[in-house]
Design a protein around this motif. Structure first.
Motif, PDB file in Angstrom:
ATOM      1  N   THR A   1      80.379 103.103  42.890  1.00 36.73           N
ATOM      2  CA  THR A   1      80.229 103.624  44.242  1.00 36.73           C
ATOM      3  C   THR A   1      78.764 103.616  44.654  1.00 36.73           C
ATOM      4  O   THR A   1      77.892 103.992  43.890  1.00 36.73           O
ATOM      5  CB  THR A   1      80.779 105.061  44.332  1.00 36.73           C
ATOM      6  N   ASP A   2      78.522 103.167  45.886  1.00 36.69           N
ATOM      7  CA  ASP A   2      77.163 103.037  46.408  1.00 36.69           C
ATOM      8  C   ASP A   2      76.823 104.287  47.212  1.00 36.69           C
ATOM      9  O   ASP A   2      77.367 104.515  48.290  1.00 36.69           O
ATOM     10  CB  ASP A   2      77.088 101.787  47.294  1.00 36.69           C
ATOM     11  N   TYR A   3      75.895 105.111  46.691  1.00 34.17           N
ATOM     12  CA  TYR A   3      75.541 106.371  47.342  1.00 34.17           C
ATOM     13  C   TYR A   3      74.205 106.305  48.071  1.00 34.17           C
ATOM     14  O   TYR A   3      73.672 107.329  48.465  1.00 34.17           O
ATOM     15  CB  TYR A   3      75.467 107.490  46.300  1.00 34.17           C
ATOM     16  N   ARG A   4      73.647 105.119  48.259  1.00 32.43           N
ATOM     17  CA  ARG A   4      72.320 105.036  48.873  1.00 32.43           C
ATOM     18  C   ARG A   4      72.323 105.579  50.298  1.00 32.43           C
ATOM     19  O   ARG A   4      73.307 105.459  51.019  1.00 32.43           O
ATOM     20  CB  ARG A   4      71.838 103.590  48.914  1.00 32.43           C
ATOM     21  N   THR A   5      71.211 106.159  50.693  1.00 32.20           N
ATOM     22  CA  THR A   5      71.030 106.590  52.074  1.00 32.20           C
ATOM     23  C   THR A   5      70.015 105.708  52.803  1.00 32.20           C
ATOM     24  O   THR A   5      70.088 105.555  54.007  1.00 32.20           O
ATOM     25  CB  THR A   5      70.574 108.053  52.131  1.00 32.20           C
ATOM     26  N   THR A   6      69.047 105.152  52.083  1.00 33.18           N
ATOM     27  CA  THR A   6      68.141 104.141  52.634  1.00 33.18           C
ATOM     28  C   THR A   6      68.582 102.791  52.101  1.00 33.18           C
ATOM     29  O   THR A   6      68.554 102.547  50.899  1.00 33.18           O
ATOM     30  CB  THR A   6      66.683 104.406  52.237  1.00 33.18           C
ATOM     31  N   LEU A   7      69.013 101.912  52.995  1.00 34.15           N
ATOM     32  CA  LEU A   7      69.561 100.629  52.581  1.00 34.15           C
ATOM     33  C   LEU A   7      68.514  99.525  52.529  1.00 34.15           C
ATOM     34  O   LEU A   7      68.681  98.530  51.818  1.00 34.15           O
ATOM     35  CB  LEU A   7      70.700 100.213  53.511  1.00 34.15           C
ATOM     36  N   TYR A   8      67.441  99.700  53.290  1.00 31.85           N
ATOM     37  CA  TYR A   8      66.399  98.666  53.335  1.00 31.85           C
ATOM     38  C   TYR A   8      65.091  99.334  53.711  1.00 31.85           C
ATOM     39  O   TYR A   8      65.037 100.205  54.579  1.00 31.85           O
ATOM     40  CB  TYR A   8      66.761  97.599  54.374  1.00 31.85           C
ATOM     41  N   TRP A   9      64.024  98.941  53.039  1.00 25.42           N
ATOM     42  CA  TRP A   9      62.681  99.415  53.388  1.00 25.42           C
ATOM     43  C   TRP A   9      61.682  98.326  53.053  1.00 25.42           C
ATOM     44  O   TRP A   9      61.636  97.834  51.930  1.00 25.42           O
ATOM     45  CB  TRP A   9      62.328 100.693  52.623  1.00 25.42           C
ATOM     46  N   ASN A  10      60.919  97.910  54.034  1.00 26.10           N
ATOM     47  CA  ASN A  10      59.870  96.923  53.823  1.00 26.10           C
ATOM     48  C   ASN A  10      58.659  97.311  54.666  1.00 26.10           C
ATOM     49  O   ASN A  10      58.682  97.185  55.891  1.00 26.10           O
ATOM     50  CB  ASN A  10      60.340  95.525  54.209  1.00 26.10           C
ATOM     51  N   PRO A  11      57.593  97.789  54.023  1.00 27.54           N
ATOM     52  CA  PRO A  11      56.419  98.213  54.783  1.00 27.54           C
ATOM     53  C   PRO A  11      55.382  97.121  54.985  1.00 27.54           C
ATOM     54  O   PRO A  11      54.381  97.356  55.654  1.00 27.54           O
ATOM     55  CB  PRO A  11      55.840  99.321  53.900  1.00 27.54           C
ATOM     56  N   ASN A  12      55.601  95.948  54.422  1.00 21.79           N
ATOM     57  CA  ASN A  12      54.567  94.912  54.411  1.00 21.79           C
ATOM     58  C   ASN A  12      55.041  93.652  55.117  1.00 21.79           C
ATOM     59  O   ASN A  12      55.249  92.605  54.512  1.00 21.79           O
ATOM     60  CB  ASN A  12      54.150  94.599  52.974  1.00 21.79           C
ATOM     61  N   ILE A  13      55.239  93.762  56.424  1.00 22.10           N
ATOM     62  CA  ILE A  13      55.645  92.626  57.243  1.00 22.10           C
ATOM     63  C   ILE A  13      54.499  92.304  58.191  1.00 22.10           C
ATOM     64  O   ILE A  13      54.016  93.183  58.902  1.00 22.10           O
ATOM     65  CB  ILE A  13      56.918  92.935  58.045  1.00 22.10           C
ATOM     66  N   PHE A  14      54.064  91.055  58.189  1.00 24.64           N
ATOM     67  CA  PHE A  14      52.974  90.641  59.061  1.00 24.64           C
ATOM     68  C   PHE A  14      53.415  89.413  59.851  1.00 24.64           C
ATOM     69  O   PHE A  14      54.061  88.510  59.311  1.00 24.64           O
ATOM     70  CB  PHE A  14      51.715  90.309  58.251  1.00 24.64           C
ATOM     71  N   THR A  15      53.083  89.390  61.127  1.00 25.03           N
ATOM     72  CA  THR A  15      53.396  88.237  61.965  1.00 25.03           C
ATOM     73  C   THR A  15      52.141  87.775  62.690  1.00 25.03           C
ATOM     74  O   THR A  15      51.212  88.546  62.917  1.00 25.03           O
ATOM     75  CB  THR A  15      54.480  88.572  63.008  1.00 25.03           C
ATOM     76  N   ASP A  16      52.128  86.494  63.045  1.00 27.40           N
ATOM     77  CA  ASP A  16      51.065  85.936  63.873  1.00 27.40           C
ATOM     78  C   ASP A  16      51.671  84.799  64.681  1.00 27.40           C
ATOM     79  O   ASP A  16      52.905  84.631  64.720  1.00 27.40           O
ATOM     80  CB  ASP A  16      49.878  85.475  63.023  1.00 27.40           C
ATOM     81  N   LYS A  17      50.856  83.985  65.310  1.00 20.97           N
ATOM     82  CA  LYS A  17      51.386  82.950  66.199  1.00 20.97           C
ATOM     83  C   LYS A  17      52.191  81.891  65.447  1.00 20.97           C
ATOM     84  O   LYS A  17      53.052  81.226  66.041  1.00 20.97           O
ATOM     85  CB  LYS A  17      50.253  82.296  66.978  1.00 20.97           C
ATOM     86  N   ASN A  18      51.932  81.725  64.144  1.00 16.66           N
ATOM     87  CA  ASN A  18      52.652  80.731  63.356  1.00 16.66           C
ATOM     88  C   ASN A  18      53.813  81.316  62.575  1.00 16.66           C
ATOM     89  O   ASN A  18      54.596  80.580  61.979  1.00 16.66           O
ATOM     90  CB  ASN A  18      51.684  80.035  62.387  1.00 16.66           C
ATOM     91  N   ASN A  19      53.928  82.609  62.522  1.00 15.50           N
ATOM     92  CA  ASN A  19      54.983  83.270  61.755  1.00 15.50           C
ATOM     93  C   ASN A  19      55.431  84.495  62.537  1.00 15.50           C
ATOM     94  O   ASN A  19      54.883  85.573  62.396  1.00 15.50           O
ATOM     95  CB  ASN A  19      54.453  83.669  60.375  1.00 15.50           C
ATOM     96  N   ARG A  20      56.454  84.315  63.387  1.00 15.67           N
ATOM     97  CA  ARG A  20      56.858  85.381  64.292  1.00 15.67           C
ATOM     98  C   ARG A  20      58.293  85.843  64.065  1.00 15.67           C
ATOM     99  O   ARG A  20      58.851  86.554  64.891  1.00 15.67           O
ATOM    100  CB  ARG A  20      56.683  84.920  65.741  1.00 15.67           C
ATOM    101  N   THR A  21      58.895  85.442  62.970  1.00 14.22           N
ATOM    102  CA  THR A  21      60.286  85.814  62.706  1.00 14.22           C
ATOM    103  C   THR A  21      60.373  86.724  61.495  1.00 14.22           C
ATOM    104  O   THR A  21      59.822  86.422  60.434  1.00 14.22           O
ATOM    105  CB  THR A  21      61.156  84.567  62.470  1.00 14.22           C
TER     106      THR A  21
END
Length: 735
Positions: free
Chosen positions: A706-726
């Motif tokens: 059984t999956d009891y997680r309350t936080t399903l996803y966490w990523n604090p290190n996402i960076f975007t610029d003109k060449n990487n916007r997705t």
């Protein structure tokens, strides 16, 4: 299962300084609003300097306190491009039904030790709760705010009213001091309302409402006999502003309107009244940064007449969202792609949580004074910001904001002195930083003057061993001394905080959710983490965790076959740990891994799991070969390079175990080297941020628990610029 997705866009946000003595402010994006005992709290701190990502400070200080104000934990993290990610492990036996998170930089507290970011968080702790909180048991707190901070007689004044602990659809009456009716004030579900009226000179006004059978009253601010007011509205691609005055006093004939962000003036215009006492104009939104700024109205003597905070959402910054995969039901896979339309470099953090652990009225974006994109079924929904941004009027008296520049730091610094002995001309120093987290770093340091070496900009983690020696002059080693600028400390105690009422938006939390809280989640969070096959969050990022990078190097070098993979268990970098030689394998493993204990006496010891009914021993492998605990007894830690501990049910080449397995890898021939003959000193470095892990249900056999997680996803290190916007977010539902 309804989920809540929250994204934090650092370049869209500017926080409210609240008359801070520094140009730096902090906002923290946390993974959720409510926590359980034993869970991890994940956060990312954004340091803004004059409304932009702060580059002056390089160290973030984080403290976790209980609701009584007692310090529980403190950590220090390096700031990269104005942000730092961190985490705190919440104790199973937390003493209060809530926590306080306290964050600051050195610049923020240099003039005022209380100038820190603080936030109260709810922790579900049934033992300390008398029962669900309801708004009916709390007294309504009413506040009235003129749009620019000052009421002025004889002109139209725009008002914001805020009611805390108020029931939905509260109605109040605006009256003068004699009780004569002026207007009806209707509050929304968030406890906000607005109105406009023209106050008379030499009169006072009040707000009245019924609370039960009692008539309650709160007075409006004092009215200025002579002055000017301003009102703003956002329409299309412009910010319109309206200014009215009630007199012909010379200092009011020419006014100045300024848009300010920290120490920067974004816009300034002279306002001259010629044929009337009213003035209207506009500012193109394209000329203003997305986020927040101060709008000030000043007289000819530079006295502040009105001052308000504005939030601007720019159309070209709203993301485009595509649902790539949406498998419904328990453990169903979700894939979301978010395309950022802004081409400037941006820093993001993203969380996906169980919706039961998010209450929008608990701590809203308006309450924080920030444009946070809170999302529901359609992922992106800025309606709350759109409907209330014009209502976010100043909550402070009109005043000039005093801002000091941030103090410039350069991470960690060491100074090595030769005492009273002069160094040879053009001397250099060899320095080796040996950190258990990141390995060895070799540095050559030129002399700063005739008796000192100095190295700034060091980033190392945990307890690190610093070796140093003057090149070509070993005879000077005995006279060398190392000085180290120590970290600041969190205060041992802060002001106690009131309980966080996360039941306040519903009469009580649903009974089925209470059952999950009490019987399932709190008791099984760790069990889930032990038994599932986990995967580390991977996203396109310019940030690489140095601890994980080093562990991956050791993993690739030593581990093969069924033991390979870092998504589950504990990995120990022994080869770079300067303290490892002072321990033995048994104590080294047990004190660095949770849920384990040493059983038996020396010569007949074993490591057992505290999570199995009969304290089952873990299997042992040395260099990928199954062995017994006697071989582990005979092993010296100076021979060991890498250790992996995988608890719970495992399948190995030597058989299965419900307790887990220990893999020990010895150094190779070219690695058993030490830094002999050099002077050294132990220093405390930054704390290591743990990696967020989540289950991978694509593998067979991983869907039985059984999956009891309350936080399903966490990523604090996402960076975007003109060449990487997705941005691509992948996760699996809980049960």
């Amino acid at each position: 299962m309804k989920l809540n997705v929250s994204l934090f866009f650092v370049l869209l946000l500017i926080s409210i300084p609240c008359f801070s003595q520094t140009s730096e402010t902090i906002y923290a994006h946390l993974d959720k609003e409510i926590y359980l005992p034993g869970e991890q709290m994940w956060f990312k701190a954004y340091v803004l300097e004059n409304g932009k990502p702060g580059l002056s400070s390089t160290t973030l200080y984080a403290g976790l306190y209980d609701m009584n104000g007692k310090l529980l934990q403190e950590k220090r993290y390096p700031l990269m491009l104005g942000s730092a990610a961190g985490n705190f492990q919440i104790s199973d036996s937390i003493p209060t039904a809530g926590l306080q998170l306290r964050l600051f930089t050195k610049s923020m507290i240099r003039a005022d030790s209380n100038n820190a970011y603080q936030r109260s968080l709810a922790v579900y702790n049934k033992k300390l709760m008398a029962g669900p909180e309801t708004t009916a048991t709390k007294e309504i707190v009413m506040e009235a705010f003129p749009e620019g901070g000052q009421l002025v007689a004889g002109v139209i004044n725009h008002m914001l009213y805020a009611a805390s602990n108020a029931p939905a659809n509260l109605v109040a009456a605006l009256t003068d001091q004699q009780g004569n009716f002026v207007d009806s004030i209707y509050f929304d579900a968030l406890g906000s309302a607005r109105s406009q009226f023209t106050p008379a000179a030499q009169k006072n006004y009040q707000l009245q409402w019924m609370e039960g059978n009692t008539l309650k009253t709160v007075a409006l601010p004092i009215i200025a006999a002579a002055g000017a007011v301003m009102h703003t509205e956002i329409g299309g691609d412009k910010l319109y502003y309206f200014i009215s005055k009630n007199n012909d006093i010379p200092r009011f004939n020419t006014l100045s309107l300024l848009a300010e962000s920290g120490l920067d003036t974004l816009f300034q215009q002279s306002v001259s009244f010629k044929t009337s006492n009213q003035f209207m104009s506009s500012i193109p939104l394209d000329s203003l940064p997305g986020g927040g700024f101060w709008l000030s109205l000043k007289d000819a003597n530079n006295n502040t007449l009105q001052r308000k905070r504005l939030l601007v959402t720019k159309k070209n910054t709203q993301p485009i969202v595509n649902i790539i995969e949406n498998k419904p039901g328990e453990k169903g896979k979700k894939v979301i792609e978010i395309r950022i339309t802004d081409t400037t470099m941006s820093s993001f953090s993203a969380a996906v949580i169980d919706d039961k652990f998010y209450f929008p009225n608990h701590q809203s974006s308006i309450a924080d004074g920030l444009l946070i994109n809170k999302t529901g079924a359609t992922l992106y929904n800025a309606s709350s910001n759109e409907s209330q941004k014009d209502m976010l009027l100043t909550r402070y008296p009109a005043s000039t904001l005093s801002v000091r520049p941030a103090e410039i730091e350069n991470y960690l610094s060491v100074k090595i002195s030769s005492g009273d002995k002069d160094l040879p001309p053009n001397s250099t120093l060899t320095m080796i930083v040996n950190s258990a987290a990141t390995g060895k770093e070799f540095l050559t340091v030129p002399s700063a003057d005739s008796r000192n070496f100095r190295r700034d900009g060091l980033v190392f983690y945990d307890s690190s061993k610093i070796y140093y020696q003057v090149n070509g002059r070993k005879d000077l080693s005995s006279s060398l001394t190392l000085q180290y600028e120590k970290f600041l400390r969190q205060p041992a105690a802060i002001t106690a905080a009131p309980a966080v009422g996360f039941f306040a938006n519903a009469a009580s939390i649903a009974s089925d959710v209470q059952e999950r809280f009490e019987n399932n989640i709190a008791a099984n969070t760790r069990r889930f983490n032990d038994e599932q096959t986990m995967t580390t969050v991977i996203a396109k990022s310019k940030y690489v965790n140095p601890v994980t990078k080093r562990l991956l190097e050791l993993e690739d070098k030593y581990v093969t076959g069924m033991a390979k993979g870092m998504a589950r268990g504990t990995q120990l970098n022994v080869i770079d740990d300067p303290n490892a030689a002072y321990s033995d394998p048994f104590n080294y493993i047990v004190y660095r891994s949770s849920g384990l204990a040493i059983d038996g006496r020396f010569g007949a010891r074993s490591i057992v799991s505290l999570r199995t009914a009969d304290r089952e021993p873990l299997l042992v492998f040395i260099d990928n070969v199954p062995t017994d605990y006697l071989q582990l007894e005979n092993l010296q830690m100076s021979q060991v390079a890498y250790i992996k501990v995988i608890p719970g049910l495992v399948i190995t080449s030597a058989g299965n175990s419900i307790a887990g397995v220990i893999y020990v890898f010895r150094k190779l021939g070219d690695e058993d080297k030490t830094s002999t003959g050099m002077k050294w000193q132990m220093l405390q470095g930054y704390n290591v941020t743990e990696e967020f892990k989540m289950p991978d249900y694509s593998q067979k056999g991983n869907q039985t628990t059984t999956d009891y997680r309350t936080t399903l996803y966490w990523n604090p290190n996402i960076f975007t610029d003109k060449n990487n916007r997705t941005i691509r977010i992948e996760y699996y539902n809980n049960d």
